[in-house]
Design a protein around this motif. Structure first.
Motif, mmCIF file in Angstrom:
data_model
loop_
_atom_site.group_PDB
_atom_site.id
_atom_site.type_symbol
_atom_site.label_atom_id
_atom_site.label_comp_id
_atom_site.label_asym_id
_atom_site.label_seq_id
_atom_site.Cartn_x
_atom_site.Cartn_y
_atom_site.Cartn_z
ATOM 1 N N ALA A 803 -6.742 -12.070 -21.912
ATOM 2 C CA ALA A 803 -7.506 -13.318 -21.710
ATOM 3 C C ALA A 803 -7.226 -13.886 -20.330
ATOM 4 C CB ALA A 803 -7.139 -14.339 -22.783
ATOM 5 N N LEU A 804 -5.939 -13.936 -19.969
ATOM 6 C CA LEU A 804 -5.565 -14.526 -18.679
ATOM 7 C C LEU A 804 -6.230 -13.771 -17.518
ATOM 8 C CD1 LEU A 804 -3.972 -16.497 -16.953
ATOM 9 C CD2 LEU A 804 -1.974 -14.996 -17.146
ATOM 10 N N ALA A 805 -6.215 -12.431 -17.628
ATOM 11 C CA ALA A 805 -6.805 -11.646 -16.535
ATOM 12 C C ALA A 805 -8.286 -11.991 -16.371
ATOM 13 C CB ALA A 805 -6.638 -10.150 -16.825
ATOM 14 N N ILE A 806 -8.978 -12.133 -17.496
ATOM 15 C CA ILE A 806 -10.420 -12.457 -17.388
ATOM 16 C C ILE A 806 -10.615 -13.868 -16.835
ATOM 17 C CG2 ILE A 806 -12.574 -12.793 -18.671
ATOM 18 C CD1 ILE A 806 -11.595 -10.610 -20.602
ATOM 19 N N PHE A 807 -9.860 -14.829 -17.371
ATOM 20 C CA PHE A 807 -9.989 -16.208 -16.879
ATOM 21 C C PHE A 807 -9.708 -16.268 -15.384
ATOM 22 C CE2 PHE A 807 -8.882 -17.821 -21.353
ATOM 23 C CZ PHE A 807 -10.223 -17.977 -21.671
ATOM 24 N N GLU A 808 -8.713 -15.491 -14.964
ATOM 25 C CA GLU A 808 -8.398 -15.495 -13.524
ATOM 26 C C GLU A 808 -9.558 -14.946 -12.713
ATOM 27 O OE1 GLU A 808 -3.548 -15.402 -13.295
ATOM 28 O OE2 GLU A 808 -4.619 -13.485 -13.235
ATOM 29 N N ARG A 809 -10.118 -13.885 -13.219
ATOM 30 C CA ARG A 809 -11.233 -13.311 -12.475
ATOM 31 C C ARG A 809 -12.405 -14.294 -12.378
ATOM 32 N NH1 ARG A 809 -15.848 -10.718 -13.476
ATOM 33 N NH2 ARG A 809 -15.617 -10.174 -15.679
ATOM 34 N N LEU A 810 -12.581 -15.066 -13.448
ATOM 35 C CA LEU A 810 -13.708 -16.007 -13.460
ATOM 36 C C LEU A 810 -13.369 -17.328 -12.764
ATOM 37 C CD1 LEU A 810 -14.958 -15.519 -17.145
ATOM 38 C CD2 LEU A 810 -15.846 -14.450 -15.065
ATOM 39 N N GLY A 811 -12.110 -17.482 -12.387
ATOM 40 C CA GLY A 811 -11.706 -18.749 -11.756
ATOM 41 C C GLY A 811 -11.777 -19.915 -12.728
#
Ligand SMILES: Nc1ncnc2c1ncn2[C@@H]1O[C@H](COP(=O)(O)OP(=O)(O)OP(=O)(O)O)[C@@H](O)[C@H]1O
Ligand SMILES: [Mg+2]
Length: 903
Positions: A803-811
């Motif tokens: 989840a964190l990796a995706i949220f990071e990618r999406l800013g």
């Protein structure tokens, strides 16, 4: 005629205004000004002095020319003649719009290009020119600009680029067509003050005795041309004292008329023929004059009398008002004779248009032959994209048509062309008149469609609904198929206008009239009704059937229909289909310069890109859409785009931006963005309060997107019962659409409401397709939270890291915070997100614009092709592209392809 060197008397205040504008342009700001005033008051003189004061600027100088008011884009061509070679540097759609306008396109049949295309191209060209130096644009006699040029230049003047451009127009008040220039500053010239008038008179009539001079100053009321002309008349003893009651410009007109009146009859005839022709074509004037008994000698007499002059092989009046005097002060029968003689001698094939206009001017009643000639003249004008000239010719043809249906058909064509030329009010009036004349079902339907499109463009879908419904009733019996199409569109308009009972009534009307395609109209009513299960079924029927007007001859209308289709796919949760179609529509709109459709299509595209987690692409699409919507004044699309941007800002936790954008967005989209922002920031009560307040209005397909947010907020606030009823609707919708991501979200909601095993199902479904990454990350976060509380820390960490990796990618800042906090609680340092894939890492380094360019370049498109798609010049594309190389750690285009950006 004034020159930059004529000595200027008075006008200190006016020169100050102009100097201030030039100074602004030098310091990088833009402005436009229309100088207005009666004939001879000194407008051209002032423009000449402005030019003189702008030696350090690039100057574009043009002018409306009376004989060219019906020549499409003649004025613009004259203005841009010195910079035509720069057109090639513009993005292809702009270059094409200008080429077509200037008749260089070759293919007369080529369709597309709407009323915004040329104006946008002029703006782009001005932007390009300011790169070298500030620009001064000077347009004299703007009242004589052809309508196409006037519209394009005013369009540009209202939206000047930030960098220094000053536009100065001069327009005459009387004895000239109006030059309405709403929204542009005005400078009204009045007479010179007595001191300046005295100086001018001393300069041009120092032989007049002082008492006479005083009379002249009084009579002329400060009008410089009147001063000069009255002084001359006095000197020649042509007239005695005149009343000061007569306005100076009338005084001048009168004086010119007097000059003509004393000439021999055949000379007056020749002068009248020259005035009626107005194109400076000496041969034609001589030939027509000869038919009426005049000869070359008469031209000489007129020249000696200082009325006509030859410049550059061209026969012109010394002052435009002389032509007015020559034409207007003779009886109508004489004018008709002159036009008829001109029509008689214009026999070469390239003169058919001119001939038609003279025939029209010579007609006194209905005349089908002349109407036909004007109709073909209209089509010639269309080949050059001169919609205003097309409209004028068709309107005139309609007035001459003996038969009602012919009149109606021509009015309808005039309406279409007037709309294309941006004369919207006039177009609506013409379209309305057309519908009152027409009885032929096909023609009547076409006129109603034009009328309805205009109403919709003016943000008035309910008027469109009314127009289409009435037309459908009139044609239903004879053309049930056509009536069905009209009613389908009528129902669509009612639904855009949020009048659900009207949609329902339209379906009932369709059933009552027994038109074709009733089931599709009923389907539309069902979708508007918003009952989930029936709606999905109806939407499927709509997208699988033939689309509204995709096969329509009218290109922009077909594009519009495809945009609606894309938005239906979006309602079905099918982001991929919606996205593919939206890209096709935007590409086709750009290629055909159908600028009016672009903002709508970009809104659908941006929303799809947002759903697919391509936030930078979404930002780029929505920003471009906003810019065009602003430029062409499309409020509705602008609002929709603000909604998408608000949603983006909400995901990223940008509170102030959400606040600003939601104030411009449609209610539903604003609600969704505020809700998501509150949810991300943990303000669960705010979410519940807001959605609770909706109560019974929590209906319709669009509101479904709020359900998962409500569920999450309600559960976190320990009030799950608030969400249960809404969840059923969502589950039904997800099941019926069959989209894995939708079913995953439905499962997540179910898990939150107590059926925990569904979490696993949700994660599995998310992985089954590349669906909506933000939703996937939210599921993983909630599942991770649940796993941690169930003391299954290892499994929790796996979910949370993803989840964190995706949220990071999406800013998605608030969500990153939440995931990090959970990870820490699950016994893992906060920076332990999974490494993102290489391409998503790269995407983060680029601006949205760079990313779009890099993606297209990676697909193998040339800079020119990319420019065409993005409305940038190839040079700008190159500039952005080369900036991306160091950021991406590459040195060539070839390497770009290997980075996985090409999607
Ligand atoms: N301030 C001035 N000082 C001296 N001469 C002037 C001044 N203003 C105008 N003139 C002279 O008066 C005449 C008419 O002026 P000009 O052609 O500029 O008028 P205009 O407003 O452009 O008229 P039109 O509407 O017919 O084009 C010209 O001969 C010009 O040289
Ligand atoms: Mg002038």
């Amino acid at each position: 005629m004034p020159t930059a060197t004529s000595k200027l008397h008075g006008r200190a205040g006016e020169l100050k205004v102009i100097d201030r504008q030039l100074a602004e342009a030098r310091s990088g700001r833009s402005s436009a000004l229309v100088i207005r005033g009666e004939t001879g008051i000194g407008k051209s003189t002032l423009l000449a002095h402005a030019e003189q004061a702008a030696a350090d600027l690039s100057v574009l100088r043009g002018s409306g020319i009376e004989s060219e008011t019906n020549l499409p884009f003649a004025g613009l061509h004259l203005l841009l003649r010195t910079v035509l070679d720069r057109v090639e540097e513009l993005p292809a759609p702009h270059a094409k719009a200008l080429h077509r306008a200037f008749g260089a396109c070759g293919d007369a049949e080529e369709r597309g290009g709407d009323r915004f295309a040329v104006g946008l191209a002029v703006l782009a060209l001005l932007r390009e020119l300011t790169e070298a130096a500030p620009v001064l644009v000077v347009v004299d006699d703007a009242h004589w600009l052809d309508r196409g040029s006037a519209e394009a230049l005013l369009f540009a003047a209202r939206r000047l680029p930030a960098r220094g451009v000053t536009m100065l127009f001069a327009a005459r008040d009387l004895y000239a067509p109006p030059f309405p220039a709403q929204g542009i500053e005005e400078l009204r010239l009045t007479g010179l003050d007595p001191a300046a008038a005295g100086e001018l008179l001393a300069e041009c009539a120092d032989d007049l005795p002082p008492p006479r001079r005083e009379d002249v100053v009084r009579e002329a009321r400060g009008n410089p041309l009147a001063l000069i002309e009255i002084a001359a008349a006095n000197r020649e003893g042509r007239q005695g004292r005149q009343s000061t009651e007569v306005a100076p410009h009338n005084r001048v007109l009168h004086s010119f008329a007097e000059r003509i009146a004393v000439l021999p009859e055949t000379t007056r005839t020749m002068i009248l023929v020259a005035a009626a022709d107005g194109t400076c074509d000496t041969g034609t004037v001589l030939a027509a004059g000869a038919l009426l008994g005049a000869s070359l000698d008469d031209l000489r007499v007129a020249e000696d009398a200082q009325l006509l002059t030859f410049t550059d092989n061209c026969l012109v009046f010394r002052h435009p008002l002389m032509r007015t005097a020559a034409y207007r002060t003779v009886p109508m029968a004489h004018r008709i004779r002159a036009h008829k003689a001109l029509a008689d001698v214009l026999d070469s094939p390239d003169e058919v248009d001119r001939k038609a206009w003279h025939l029209a001017a010579a007609s006194t009643g209905h005349d089908e032959d002349v109407a036909k000639a004007l109709e073909s003249s209209a089509e010639h004008a269309r080949a050059r994209g001169g919609y205003a000239a097309v409209a004028a010719a068709y309107e005139q043809a309609a007035a001459l048509s003996p038969l009602r249906d012919d009149r109606g058909r021509r009015l309808s064509a005039a309406a279409r062309a007037a709309a294309d030329a941006g004369q919207l009010d006039h177009a609506r009036n013409l379209a309305y008149q057309a519908t009152t004349q027409l009885t032929d079902p096909l023609e009547l339907s076409l006129a109603a469609m034009i009328h309805a499109t205009l109403a919709e463009d003016d943000n008035n879908p309910l008027e469109a609904h009314y127009i289409l419904s009435r037309a459908a009733e009139r044609v239903a019996e004879r053309e049930p198929e056509l009536a069905g199409r009209l009613l389908f569109w009528a129902a669509g308009s009612a639904s855009v206008g949020d009048d659900l009972p009207a949609v329902e009534r339209t379906a009932e009307l369709a059933e009552k009239l027994g038109v074709s395609g009733t089931s599709r109209i009923r389907a539309l009513a069902t979708v508007s009704g918003g009952k989930v299960s029936e709606s999905i079924h109806a939407l499927r029927q709509l997208v699988s059937g033939e689309t509204l007007f995709t096969d329509c001859v009218d290109h922009p209308l077909a594009l519009r229909g495809r945009t609606t289709l894309a938005s239906w796919y979006s309602l079905l949760g099918d982001d991929a289909a919606a996205g593919t179609l939206a890209i096709e529509v935007t590409t086709d709109s750009r290629a055909g310069a159908a600028m009016g459709v672009l903002p709508k299509a970009l809104a659908v595209l941006a929303k799809t890109q947002l759903h697919l987690g391509r936030h930078k692409d979404a930002l780029a699409s929505a920003s471009e859409g906003m810019r065009i919507a602003d430029d062409i004044g499309q409020q509705q699309s602008r609002a929709a785009l603000a909604g998408v941007l608000a949603h983006l800002a909400a995901i990223e936790g940008k509170e102030a931006e959400v606040e600003r954008l939601t104030s411009e967005a449609p209610a539903q989209a604003a609600m969704a963005a505020r809700t998501l922002l509150d949810l991300g920031l943990g303000r669960h009560d705010a979410v519940i309060d807001r959605l609770d307040r909706l109560g019974g209005e929590f209906e319709g397909l669009h509101s479904l997107a709020l359900v998962p947010d409500l569920v999450e907020a309600a559960v976190k606030a320990r009030r799950p019962e608030l969400a249960r009823r809404q969840l059923d609707r969502y589950v039904t919708w997800a099941e019926q659409t069959g989209r894995p991501w939708a079913k995953a979200v439905a499962s997540r909601c179910g898990a939150l409401l107590g059926e925990e095993p569904l979490f696993e199902e949700a994660v599995r479904l998310h992985l089954a397709e590349q669906g909506r990454p933000f939703e996937r990350a939210r599921t993983e976060l909630l599942y991770g939270e649940w796993l941690r509380r169930a003391r299954r820390k290892e499994q929790a960490r796996t979910q949370l890291r993803s989840a964190l990796a995706i949220f990071e990618r999406l800013g998605a800042l608030p969500w990153i915070e939440r995931a990090r906090t959970e990870l820490r609680a699950a016994g893992r340092p906060a920076d332990a997100g999974q490494p993102a894939t290489r391409s998503t890492d790269l995407e983060r380094m680029l601006t949205p614009q760079e990313l779009r360019i890099a993606r297209l370049a990676a697909q193998g498109l040339t800079n020119r092709d990319i420019g065409t798609r993005m409305y940038l010049s190839p040079r700008t594309v190159g500039y952005h592209l080369y900036k991306t190389y160091p950021k991406l750690g590459i040195s060539s285009r070839g390497e770009l392809a290997k980075l996985g950006l090409a999607r």
